[in-house]
Write an enzyme that holds these catalytic residues in place. Structure first.
Site, PDB file in Angstrom:
ATOM      1  N   GLY A 141      64.481 -19.913  47.251  1.00 19.73           N
ATOM      2  CA  GLY A 141      63.425 -18.883  47.257  1.00 19.73           C
ATOM      3  C   GLY A 141      62.490 -19.177  48.407  1.00 19.73           C
ATOM      4  NE  ARG A 142      57.568 -16.314  47.251  1.00 18.07           N
ATOM      5  CZ  ARG A 142      57.173 -15.292  46.493  1.00 18.07           C
ATOM      6  NH1 ARG A 142      56.831 -14.166  47.049  1.00 18.07           N
ATOM      7  NH2 ARG A 142      57.120 -15.403  45.187  1.00 18.07           N
ATOM      8  CB  ILE A 143      59.038 -23.361  47.464  1.00 20.37           C
ATOM      9  CG1 ILE A 143      57.654 -22.768  47.144  1.00 20.37           C
ATOM     10  CG2 ILE A 143      58.940 -24.888  47.634  1.00 20.37           C
ATOM     11  CD1 ILE A 143      57.083 -23.171  45.787  1.00 20.37           C
ATOM     12  CB  SER A 175      74.182 -13.090  45.503  1.00 22.05           C
ATOM     13  OG  SER A 175      72.977 -12.516  45.924  1.00 22.05           O
ATOM     14  CB  ALA A 177      60.733 -26.909  40.507  1.00 21.75           C
ATOM     15  NE  ARG A 178      55.392 -24.845  36.273  1.00 20.26           N
ATOM     16  CZ  ARG A 178      54.689 -24.829  37.406  1.00 20.26           C
ATOM     17  NH1 ARG A 178      54.923 -25.735  38.346  1.00 20.26           N
ATOM     18  NH2 ARG A 178      53.740 -23.937  37.592  1.00 20.26           N
ATOM     19  CD  GLU A 189      53.661 -31.738  34.458  1.00 20.28           C
ATOM     20  OE1 GLU A 189      52.536 -31.241  34.647  1.00 20.28           O
ATOM     21  OE2 GLU A 189      54.616 -31.546  35.209  1.00 20.28           O
ATOM     22  CG  HIS A 231      51.902 -30.537  38.434  1.00 17.26           C
ATOM     23  ND1 HIS A 231      52.324 -29.934  37.269  1.00 17.26           N
ATOM     24  CD2 HIS A 231      52.080 -29.617  39.417  1.00 17.26           C
ATOM     25  CE1 HIS A 231      52.729 -28.701  37.530  1.00 17.26           C
ATOM     26  NE2 HIS A 231      52.595 -28.485  38.832  1.00 17.26           N
TER      27      HIS A 231
HETATM   28  C1  GLV Z   1      51.942 -25.450  40.649  1.00 13.90           C
HETATM   29  O1  GLV Z   1      52.699 -26.118  39.997  1.00 13.90           O
HETATM   30  C2  GLV Z   1      52.010 -24.031  40.748  1.00 13.90           C
HETATM   31  O2  GLV Z   1      52.860 -23.414  40.095  1.00 13.90           O
HETATM   32  O3  GLV Z   1      51.195 -23.458  41.512  1.00 13.90           O
HETATM   33  C1  GLV Z   2      59.784 -21.052  43.780  1.00 14.53           C
HETATM   34  O1  GLV Z   2      59.849 -22.217  43.471  1.00 14.53           O
HETATM   35  C2  GLV Z   2      60.596 -20.360  44.754  1.00 14.53           C
HETATM   36  O2  GLV Z   2      61.798 -20.637  44.820  1.00 14.53           O
HETATM   37  O3  GLV Z   2      60.008 -19.533  45.465  1.00 14.53           O
END
Ligand code: GLV
Ligand code: GLV
Length: 328
Positions: free
Chosen positions: A156-158, A179, A237-238, A267, A285
């Site tokens: 994704g973006r990150i 995909s 991520a989480r 957490e 975190h």
């Molecule tokens: C941090 O974990 C966020 O989701 O911004």
């Molecule tokens: C979030 O983690 C993303 O993939 O944009």
């Protein structure tokens, strides 16, 4: 119009809400708000500014009352909010996914990858302990990144920002996504893979998926067994994407060589085995904890409230379809 802020946030963005003439109440405690405090604070409000540590389900929304129009979540992730329950009620949920935040998380991910590869934390501890006796040929041997494979789970973006930086280290990059993404492949030189293929072939696996029913404990006993022996796991991520028990076992059996974790399954509690393990790097975190990112998060969280309460469509609505059925 009334707004409840569940905890004070850095910067002066909240002042803008007062300037708009809104009635703003901010939780007076510098800690996660209690359930009672939350239920009390949100009664009768039009908007809530929430943090990722606040669990907001349908019951909480109902406790606020039928005038609640918006939950503005000061985070990129929104797994703390029941989005379906919100949409069903016509309540808008916004998040704060700016470039500043996403880059901050990508940069932290790289700080962790480099720290793992070069055993920075262990080496620092040993040096401070007085264990340094001068240069030695075989202390703290790490691994080069050049030519190694980085697996980005969730482009994704990150994930894309993490992948882009891998070019600088001349790493190969595999990615998973719903995909294949030909544009990303062209631009970032990355290669699509199934999760199994990615795990089997990556030296470093970095997680960038949101927490959903599908991704909860996506890394479990079975998936750890599919990782390349001696590889590393990075999670910014989480926490609940990784079954921490299974991670402890994968480290103990040396199936994986190490892990770097910014987030945890439960957490703020962390398994004692994780805390005690030199092969694991932990951060509390803080992947988005840069001044630039937090400032932008505050700006966006507040802008969403001002827009929504003025009848303007806000940016970053999590579930766009709520706009047409929103509470007025
Ligand atoms: C941090 O974990 C966020 O989701 O911004
Ligand atoms: C979030 O983690 C993303 O993939 O944009």
């Amino acid at each position: 119009m009334k707004i409840f802020v569940t905890r004070k946030i850095p910067g002066d963005h909240l002042e803008k809400l007062k300037k708009e003439g809104f009635e703003v109440a901010i939780s007076e405690f510098n800690r996660v708000i209690t359930t009672e405090g939350l239920l009390e604070g949100i009664k009768g409000v039009d908007a809530i500014l929430s943090l990722l540590t606040d669990k907001i389900d349908g019951d909480v929304m109902d406790a606020a009352g039928p005038q609640l129009k918006l939950i503005s979540n000061y985070a990129v992730g929104f797994d703390n909010i029941d989005i379906e329950a919100a949409t069903k009620r016509g309540i808008i949920v916004c998040n704060t996914p700016s470039d500043e935040v996403n880059e901050a998380v990508a940069e932290h991910t790289w700080a962790l990858i480099l720290a793992l590869a070069r055993r920075i934390v262990e080496a620092d501890e040993a040096t401070r302990r007085g264990a340094y006796r001068g240069w030695e040929p075989d202390i703290f041997l790490g691994t080069n990144l050049i030519g190694k494979t980085l697996g980005v789970v969730g482009l994704g973006r990150i994930g894309s920002m993490v992948a882009r930086r891998a070019q600088g280290y001349k790493m190969n990059v595999l990615y998973t996504k719903n995909s294949p993404d030909p544009d990303a492949e062209r631009e970032l030189g990355v290669k699509f893979a199934s999760l199994d293929e990615l795990l089997a072939n990556s030296d470093f696996v970095s997680l960038h998926v949101p927490l959903t029913a599908e991704t909860r404990h996506m890394m479990d006993k079975d998936t750890f067994a599919k990782m390349k022996k001696g590889s590393y796991l990075i999670n910014t991520a989480r926490g609940q994407v990784v079954d921490e028990r299974a991670l402890v076992d994968a480290l103990a059996s040396a199936q994986i060589a190490g892990a770097a974790l910014d987030v945890f399954d439960n957490e703020p509690n962390i398994s004692p085995e994780i805390i005690a393990d030199q092969k694991v790097i932990t951060t509390p975190h803080i992947a988005s904890a840069t001044r630039e990112a937090r400032d932008k998060m505050g700006e966006q969280a507040v802008a969403a409230i001002i827009d929504t309460l003025k009848g303007v469509k806000p940016q970053n609505i999590v579930d766009e379809k709520v706009w047409d059925i929103r509470r007025k």
